[in-house]
Design a protein around this motif. Structure first.
Motif, short mmCIF file in Angstrom:
data_model
loop_
_atom_site.label_atom_id
_atom_site.label_comp_id
_atom_site.label_asym_id
_atom_site.label_seq_id
_atom_site.Cartn_x
_atom_site.Cartn_y
_atom_site.Cartn_z
N GLU B 12 0.66 -1.45 0.37
CA GLU B 12 -0.03 -0.29 0.80
C GLU B 12 0.49 1.88 -0.17
O GLU B 12 0.80 2.48 -0.45
CB GLU B 12 -0.79 0.06 1.04
CG GLU B 12 -1.68 1.67 1.27
CD GLU B 12 -2.73 1.32 2.35
OE1 GLU B 12 -3.50 0.21 2.98
OE2 GLU B 12 -3.40 2.10 2.57
N ALA B 14 3.02 1.27 -1.80
CA ALA B 14 4.02 1.49 -2.81
C ALA B 14 3.08 2.60 -3.64
O ALA B 14 3.55 3.61 -4.15
CB ALA B 14 4.60 1.05 -3.19
N GLY B 15 1.49 1.94 -3.43
CA GLY B 15 1.23 2.77 -3.99
C GLY B 15 0.67 4.12 -3.86
O GLY B 15 0.56 5.30 -4.58
N VAL B 16 0.70 4.71 -3.03
CA VAL B 16 0.60 5.95 -2.82
C VAL B 16 2.48 7.14 -2.88
O VAL B 16 1.56 8.58 -3.06
CB VAL B 16 -0.33 6.10 -1.27
CG1 VAL B 16 -1.31 5.75 -0.83
CG2 VAL B 16 0.71 5.45 0.01
N CYS B 17 3.09 6.77 -2.51
CA CYS B 17 4.53 7.48 -2.51
C CYS B 17 4.16 8.34 -4.05
O CYS B 17 4.21 7.70 -5.27
CB CYS B 17 5.88 6.25 -2.54
SG CYS B 17 6.81 7.43 -2.39
N PRO B 18 4.30 9.41 -3.53
CA PRO B 18 3.70 10.20 -4.49
C PRO B 18 5.23 10.51 -5.97
O PRO B 18 4.86 10.65 -6.99
CB PRO B 18 3.82 12.27 -4.36
CG PRO B 18 3.94 11.47 -2.91
CD PRO B 18 4.11 10.15 -2.39
N GLY B 20 7.04 7.30 -5.92
CA GLY B 20 7.08 6.02 -6.28
C GLY B 20 8.70 5.38 -6.37
O GLY B 20 9.58 4.59 -7.03
N ILE B 41 3.63 10.33 3.78
CA ILE B 41 2.21 9.74 2.94
C ILE B 41 2.18 8.47 3.56
O ILE B 41 0.85 7.77 3.82
CB ILE B 41 1.75 10.08 2.07
CG1 ILE B 41 2.20 11.54 1.50
CG2 ILE B 41 0.98 9.34 0.72
CD1 ILE B 41 1.30 12.15 0.64
N ASN B 44 2.13 7.03 6.92
CA ASN B 44 0.36 7.55 7.68
C ASN B 44 -0.44 6.56 6.92
O ASN B 44 -1.50 6.07 7.39
CB ASN B 44 -0.03 8.63 7.21
CG ASN B 44 0.75 10.03 8.06
OD1 ASN B 44 1.47 9.45 9.06
ND2 ASN B 44 0.75 11.06 7.88
N CYS B 45 -0.18 5.51 5.49
CA CYS B 45 -1.31 4.75 5.30
C CYS B 45 -0.88 3.86 5.81
O CYS B 45 -2.15 2.47 5.15
CB CYS B 45 -1.19 5.49 3.61
SG CYS B 45 0.05 4.52 2.97
N CYS B 46 0.03 3.31 6.12
CA CYS B 46 0.32 1.58 6.58
C CYS B 46 -0.41 1.33 8.05
O CYS B 46 -1.40 1.81 8.09
CB CYS B 46 2.00 1.52 7.19
SG CYS B 46 2.01 -0.38 7.66
N ARG B 49 1.51 0.43 10.66
CA ARG B 49 2.25 0.70 11.08
C ARG B 49 3.11 0.71 11.14
O ARG B 49 4.23 0.89 11.78
CB ARG B 49 1.78 1.35 12.35
CG ARG B 49 0.30 2.68 12.35
CD ARG B 49 0.71 4.15 11.91
NE ARG B 49 -0.16 4.49 12.04
CZ ARG B 49 -1.25 4.99 11.44
NH1 ARG B 49 -1.16 4.23 10.04
NH2 ARG B 49 -2.45 6.01 11.81
#
Ligand SMILES: Cc1cc2nc3c(=O)[nH]c(=O)nc-3n(C[C@H](O)[C@H](O)[C@H](O)COP(=O)(O)OP(=O)(O)OC[C@H]3O[C@@H](n4cnc5c(N)ncnc54)[C@H](O)[C@@H]3O)c2cc1C
Ligand code: SF4
Ligand code: SF4
Lengths: 393, 55
Positions: B12, B14-18, B20, B41, B44-46, B49
């Protein structure tokens, strides 16, 4: 160097469907998967609709169906139940809870039987364009090598990077990524082990919690949150939910699953020269339910057909692939836009409003649940529904 | 970036890192630390955590 017409990166349901349909339409296909076992570990509650499988021509198999679903239980934050079962309303055919570890492998086997080659434990690490082809750098069991393909189909799931390597804007904004956590549990006390249970409100900010039955006392118990709407992690919300929910409080976890679910709708642009993205990597997930198995596979059919046709025509340009974007937006995107509005509306409701809606719903008499009747209930309780949802119906 | 032992390589982050910058392998996470802008980002999304910024 390995050479192929179509290289599919990622062997989830979307990748296998794309590989199968590209192969059926005459292309030489290779599908690579970074994991050692296709389908495991699952990042999924495993619910699929019967209609969806029928449309895809997938024959249900007892090898991957764990339970058949014929009802839904919606639970408001205060604990009011709304039951939608065959006894109380006329429901369309519902669906199944599957075993993804088996289902995904079955779909990959289907692709192989259609003629696709598969390499497991093979990771794509980057790509470059060269002389009208794409060269992908890959790695398998410590060995680095290159794969030359006319078309790449990026089916690399929520962690997608393939699209970005090719110049597409596929990054998922945190507000559009549902962060999910789930236990597979035993000893779950469901009132109806053939009904899906959904729990709404602050139990899962930005998403919902679920109990999806996989047997008499076995279920996927999970939830998804939008991380920007809560201080707690999805896992912390899950532990709290499983402890407090009457259905699960005496149950024991036998598996923990986590993962992201991109619910922002289909991306604006999902193809470019020599490259298509599909499934989660392209945002092919129902924004309201978070379901992406069927829609990803539908996208896979379109991707496979168009990739194979473009190769036959000798034109794998961005212009040729505009058809892919158009078909996906038409066949999947337009319904997603409606679900997105519904999701935004749901997100705007307080726990009290959700409780009132559930109570009013139970007081209403339905023969058949239609969207208009549903809207009437919602408008009665919260007039903002008309503003936010009116245009949908 | 410190990746805690309980990371489950769900990808997840990896998908949100602006930018990449995260490669989610089957049982490893590789960060391109040099280009990291410390936006947090990914942290916080993991869902569990499992990421912590290296001080
Ligand atoms: C908690 C949770 C619950 C969900 N519940 C449901 C549900 O009940 N019903 C439903 O329909 N949907 C559900 N979904 C969504 C569903 O799981 C996805 O939409 C679906 O799996 C998407 O399929 P896909 O093939 O696009 O991606 P995936 O299934 O994620 O497959 C992508 C594949 O690509 C591989 N890969 C990634 N990068 C590389 C690389 N560089 N090289 C090689 N291989 C790579 C991955 O290992 C993976 O196997 C849920 C999601 C979550 C997170
Ligand atoms: S989101 Fe968390 S658990 Fe998932 S791969 Fe990243 S650090 Fe690991
Ligand atoms: S801190 Fe931001 S830039 Fe750095 S790896 Fe995480 S998401 Fe990417």
């Amino acid at each position: 160097m390995i050479e192929t017409d179509v290289l599919v990166i990622g062997a989830g349901p979307a990748g296998s469907s794309a590989a199968k349909h590209a192969a059926l339409n005459g292309a030489k296909v290779l599908m690579i998967e970074k994991k050692s076992e296709i389908g495991a570990p699952k990042r999924c509650a495993e619910g699929v609709s019967k209609d969806g499988l029928i449309q895809l021509g997938v024959e249900p198999s007892s090898r991957w169906i764990t339970s058949e679903i014929d009802g839904v239980r919606l639970v408001s934050p205060g604990g009011t139940d709304v039951w939608l079962t065959r006894d109380t309303v006329k429901l369309p055919e519902m669906g199944y809870v599957v075993e993804r570890k088996v289902f995904d492998k079955f779909m990959a086997m289907d692709a192989a039987r259609a003629g696709a080659d598969i390499m497991v434990k093979t990771l794509a690490r980057g790509l470059e364009r060269k002389g009208g082809h794409i060269i992908v750098k890959a790695e398998c069991m410590g060995e680095e090598f290159e794969i030359k393909a006319k078309v790449i189909i990026g089916a690399d799931g929520p962690e997608s990077r393939v699209g970005r390597w090719g110049g597409l804007k596929t990054t998922v904004k945190p507000k559009d990524m549902e962060s999910g956590a789930q236990f597979e549990m035993v000893g779950v006390e469901m009132e109806n082990p053939n009904a899906l249970e959904f729990y709404f409100g602050s139990v899962a900010p930005g998403g919902y919690a679920w109990v999806f039955p996989k047997g008499k006392d076995i279920a996927n118990v999970g939830l998804a949150v939008i991380s920007t709407l809560t201080e707690k992690s999805a896992y912390e919300h899950l532990v709290e939910f499983a402890k407090n929910c009457p259905t699960t409080k005496n149950a024991t976890a036998v598996e923990l699953n986590i993962g992201g679910d991109p619910v922002g709708g289909i991306l604006k642009k999902i193809s470019t020269d020599n490259l298509l993205v599909v499934g989660d990597a392209a945002g092919m997930v129902n924004p309201l339910t978070g379901g992406g198995i069927i829609s990803g596979m539908q996208g896979g059919v379109i991707a496979g057909e168009i990739a194979a046709a473009a190769i036959k025509e000798g034109d794998v340009s961005e212009e040729r692939f505009a058809e892919y974007d158009e078909r996906c937006q038409k066949e999947l995107g337009s319904s997603f836009n409606k679900y997105m509005k519904a999701r935004n509306y749901l997100e705007s409701l307080s726990d009290d409003e959700l409780d009132s809606i559930a109570k009013t719903f139970n007081e209403s008499e339905f023969e058949r649940i239609s969207t208009t009747e549903l809207l009437k209930v919602l408008v009665n309780v919260s007039p903002k529904a008309l503003l936010k949802l009116g245009k949908l119906f | 970036m410190i990746v805690k032992e309980w990371c489950m390589y769900c990808g997840e982050c990896a998908g949100v890192c602006p930018r990449g910058l995260i490669e989610a392998r089957e049982i490893n996470l590789v960060f391109d630390e040099e280009n990291c802008k410390d936006c947090q980002i990914c942290i916080n999304c993991c869902p569990v955590r499992a990421l912590e910024k290296e001080e």
